[in-house]
Scaffold this motif. Structure first.
Motif, PDB file in Angstrom:
ATOM      1  N   TYR A 256       0.836  -1.194   0.000  1.00 62.84           N
ATOM      2  CA  TYR A 256       0.000   0.000   0.000  1.00 62.84           C
ATOM      3  C   TYR A 256       0.873   1.248   0.000  1.00 62.84           C
TER       4      TYR A 256
ATOM      5  N   VAL B 244      -3.376   5.990   4.489  1.00 65.74           N
ATOM      6  CA  VAL B 244      -3.052   4.800   3.692  1.00 65.74           C
ATOM      7  C   VAL B 244      -4.166   4.550   2.691  1.00 65.74           C
ATOM      8  N   ASP B 245      -3.865   3.720   1.694  1.00 66.78           N
ATOM      9  CA  ASP B 245      -4.878   3.410   0.675  1.00 66.78           C
ATOM     10  C   ASP B 245      -5.292   1.936   0.706  1.00 66.78           C
ATOM     11  N   ASN B 246      -5.236   1.311   1.902  1.00 72.83           N
ATOM     12  CA  ASN B 246      -5.535  -0.105   2.017  1.00 72.83           C
ATOM     13  C   ASN B 246      -6.178  -0.373   3.376  1.00 72.83           C
TER      14      ASN B 246
ATOM     15  N   GLU C 187       1.482   5.099   1.612  1.00 70.49           N
ATOM     16  CA  GLU C 187       1.297   5.690   2.931  1.00 70.49           C
ATOM     17  C   GLU C 187       1.901   7.083   2.958  1.00 70.49           C
TER      18      GLU C 187
END
Length: 192
Positions: free
Chosen positions: A9, A33-35, A11
């Motif tokens: 991911y 974050v993207d997850n 961050e």
């Protein structure tokens, strides 16, 4: 890591230099974050992770105009957005490599682990309210470059990160970093 969609991911985080009991530390008030798996693990560790879109200029090993080489004069940018709003934009123009990475990243990171109760009458009594220190193994910091930098943290409705926006921006750094969080030290328990 053969399932990168699940376990890798992007961050973006903010570290504020502080002192706890006479020891220099970094405090992490914001991290994006993207997850969703990264959010769950981060919350358990005390990182205040929030879902966002994180973008950064990447350098590639194959030389090209789009490769953004690690060289004097190269420019890198990064941004973080959430709920359709840009929360921060950073840019750096590389000037020189940094020989000793510990001059850039040399303080342990602290976070606030806080889990509220939602039951009526118990909202003011969280079961977990701790100041913690992240203990890591296998820290690797590579390809550290310094240069002139820009950082913009605008005022955004529903967010408060702009309250710690810098008055001035000094040097910026571009680096690669990896580590494993293997333990957590409780510095202060606010429930007791």
């Amino acid at each position: 890591m053969t399932d990168p969609a699940r376990y890798q991911y992007r961050e973006a985080f903010v570290l504020v230099e502080a002192v706890f009991d006479g020891v220099p530390v970094n405090y992490c008030p914001y991290i994006f974050v993207d997850n969703d798996a990264a959010i769950a693990r981060g919350w358990a560790q005390g990182f205040p992770k929030k879902l966002a879109s994180v973008y950064q200029t990447r350098s590639f090993s194959a030389p090209s105009l789009a490769a953004a080489p690690l060289a004097k004069g190269s420019r890198f940018g990064a941004s973080v957005s959430a709920h359709g709003e840009r929360l921060a934009t950073a840019r750096i123009q590389l000037e020189e490599p940094v020989a000793d990475p510990t001059t850039v990243f040399n303080r342990p990171t602290t976070m606030r682990r806080y889990f509220p109760q939602l039951a009526a009458g118990l909202q003011e009594k969280p079961p977990v309210d701790e100041l913690t220190m992240s203990l890591t193994d296998n820290l690797a910091i590579v390809d550290v470059w310094a240069g002139s930098a820009e950082l913009k943290i605008p005022e955004v409705a529903g967010e408060d990160m702009n309250l710690i926006a810098p008055v001035r921006v000094g040097r910026g750094y571009r680096l690669g970093m990896a580590y494993s969080v293997t333990d957590l030290r409780i510095l202060k328990n606010y429930v007791e």
